[in-house]
Design a protein around this motif. Sequence first.
Motif, PDB file in Angstrom:
ATOM      1  N   ALA A  16       0.547   2.786   2.383  1.00 12.44           N
ATOM      2  CA  ALA A  16      -0.890   2.959   2.605  1.00 12.44           C
ATOM      3  C   ALA A  16      -1.738   1.927   1.881  1.00 12.44           C
ATOM      4  O   ALA A  16      -2.879   1.690   2.262  1.00 12.44           O
ATOM      5  N   ARG A  17      -1.206   1.330   0.822  1.00 15.09           N
ATOM      6  CA  ARG A  17      -1.929   0.317   0.064  1.00 15.09           C
ATOM      7  C   ARG A  17      -0.973  -0.821  -0.283  1.00 15.09           C
ATOM      8  O   ARG A  17       0.236  -0.609  -0.472  1.00 15.09           O
ATOM      9  N   GLY A  18      -1.523  -2.021  -0.407  1.00 16.54           N
ATOM     10  CA  GLY A  18      -0.718  -3.145  -0.847  1.00 16.54           C
ATOM     11  C   GLY A  18       0.218  -3.685   0.214  1.00 16.54           C
ATOM     12  O   GLY A  18      -0.065  -3.612   1.413  1.00 16.54           O
ATOM     13  N   ASP A  58      10.573  -3.969  13.125  1.00 22.93           N
ATOM     14  CA  ASP A  58       9.659  -4.953  13.694  1.00 22.93           C
ATOM     15  C   ASP A  58       9.709  -6.252  12.894  1.00 22.93           C
ATOM     16  O   ASP A  58       9.971  -6.245  11.687  1.00 22.93           O
ATOM     17  N   LEU A  59       9.402  -7.361  13.569  1.00 25.36           N
ATOM     18  CA  LEU A  59       9.440  -8.680  12.937  1.00 25.36           C
ATOM     19  C   LEU A  59       8.069  -9.012  12.353  1.00 25.36           C
ATOM     20  O   LEU A  59       7.347  -9.886  12.846  1.00 25.36           O
ATOM     21  N   LYS A  60       7.706  -8.305  11.284  1.00 27.99           N
ATOM     22  CA  LYS A  60       6.380  -8.481  10.706  1.00 27.99           C
ATOM     23  C   LYS A  60       6.374  -8.050   9.248  1.00 27.99           C
ATOM     24  O   LYS A  60       7.246  -7.305   8.783  1.00 27.99           O
ATOM     25  N   GLU A  61       5.369  -8.523   8.525  1.00 22.33           N
ATOM     26  CA  GLU A  61       5.040  -8.061   7.187  1.00 22.33           C
ATOM     27  C   GLU A  61       3.543  -7.800   7.187  1.00 22.33           C
ATOM     28  O   GLU A  61       2.804  -8.365   8.008  1.00 22.33           O
ATOM     29  N   PHE A  62       3.067  -6.949   6.268  1.00 20.77           N
ATOM     30  CA  PHE A  62       1.633  -6.658   6.297  1.00 20.77           C
ATOM     31  C   PHE A  62       1.117  -6.188   4.948  1.00 20.77           C
ATOM     32  O   PHE A  62       1.870  -5.837   4.042  1.00 20.77           O
ATOM     33  N   TRP A  63      -0.201  -6.199   4.845  1.00 23.74           N
ATOM     34  CA  TRP A  63      -0.935  -5.736   3.664  1.00 23.74           C
ATOM     35  C   TRP A  63      -1.959  -4.704   4.125  1.00 23.74           C
ATOM     36  O   TRP A  63      -2.617  -4.890   5.138  1.00 23.74           O
ATOM     37  N   HIS A  64      -2.102  -3.624   3.376  1.00 21.09           N
ATOM     38  CA  HIS A  64      -3.058  -2.573   3.727  1.00 21.09           C
ATOM     39  C   HIS A  64      -4.196  -2.487   2.715  1.00 21.09           C
ATOM     40  O   HIS A  64      -3.967  -2.448   1.508  1.00 21.09           O
ATOM     41  N   ALA A  78      -5.203   6.717  -2.194  1.00 21.11           N
ATOM     42  CA  ALA A  78      -4.878   6.004  -3.426  1.00 21.11           C
ATOM     43  C   ALA A  78      -5.854   4.847  -3.635  1.00 21.11           C
ATOM     44  O   ALA A  78      -6.424   4.320  -2.668  1.00 21.11           O
ATOM     45  N   PRO A  79      -6.050   4.424  -4.883  1.00 20.71           N
ATOM     46  CA  PRO A  79      -6.896   3.250  -5.127  1.00 20.71           C
ATOM     47  C   PRO A  79      -6.288   2.011  -4.479  1.00 20.71           C
ATOM     48  O   PRO A  79      -5.067   1.914  -4.312  1.00 20.71           O
ATOM     49  N   ASN A  80      -7.131   1.079  -4.102  1.00 23.71           N
ATOM     50  CA  ASN A  80      -6.639  -0.189  -3.586  1.00 23.71           C
ATOM     51  C   ASN A  80      -6.050  -1.025  -4.711  1.00 23.71           C
ATOM     52  O   ASN A  80      -6.395  -0.861  -5.878  1.00 23.71           O
ATOM     53  N   ILE A  81      -5.136  -1.907  -4.345  1.00 18.00           N
ATOM     54  CA  ILE A  81      -4.665  -2.935  -5.262  1.00 18.00           C
ATOM     55  C   ILE A  81      -4.987  -4.285  -4.622  1.00 18.00           C
ATOM     56  O   ILE A  81      -5.135  -4.388  -3.408  1.00 18.00           O
TER      57      ILE A  81
END
Length: 315
Positions: free
Chosen positions: A79-81, A97-103, A119-122
Amino acid sequence: MTDTTSEQQADIAVVSIAQPLETIADELGRSFAEYGFAVIRDHGIPQDLIDRAEAKSREFFALPDGVKRAYKLEGGGGARGYTPFGTEKAKGAEVFDLKEFWHVGRTLPEGHQLAEFMAPNIWPEEVAGFEQTFFDLFAAFETAGLRVLEAIALHLGLERDFFAPTVEDGNSVMRLLHYPPLGDDAPEGAIRAAAHGDINTITLLLGAEEAGLELLTRQGDWRAVDVPPGALVINVGDMLERLTNGRLRSTTHRVVNPRGEAARRSRYSMPFFLHFRPDYVIEPLASCIGEGQDAPEPISSHDFLMQRLREINLA
């Protein structure tokens, strides 16, 4: 189910939301009912903010793998980071899946009644201006999303501001997506984003101009989604489909692997998953239940979300 060439385009609505919503509400509704998708122009998100966000996203994903992985939060359901390459699987998929991500999620003040759900963001220290850029983009996405929801309310015969309290302080998430160049080591059958439906209320997607996004029609054909430069793709999520008892469709979609030169370069996009409040109970609207028609049981937005996150390997 059959495949189609990428040149085939779904007949989805392309509308400007700068004009009075009463003039476009039913066109949007028709498109969401038939395809689950629409495209909006004049969405109000400043181009300079979009350009800055794209630059910051590229800068983060160019960091060494070890640096990025330091921002992966164990037990957080993504959910974060940072969520590394090779983590997320579509529901029912056998390969990742062929991906990476940031939330990036909502920032709540200390002591807020919904803080237990968010949760707090980082923020990555290595990318200057990252926090302010995506704080601003989150707010701009939310403003655009509320306007789309107003149009949907008008189409459904509801009060224009019906959705405002349902999404106030909602558990919305902005995803910065990176699909790396395709390598020879990818698992057989893996694609950038396997066929899936979105969990949330509506999704607003920036960065879909490059070919690859496809939706599944009622007839079982895959159709490319054509996006004019600078426009946003909007699609209905499972929560809104449940609220409207299927009147508005949460459509299966995917991002296919490109061929030729495009396969050797990265693809970036930024979807904003607009959510109901965690404590909002999703109960089908009475106006969307026909005589003798079944409807799903009421469920809180949070319980529905957790149910679905477990299905896609994020919780």
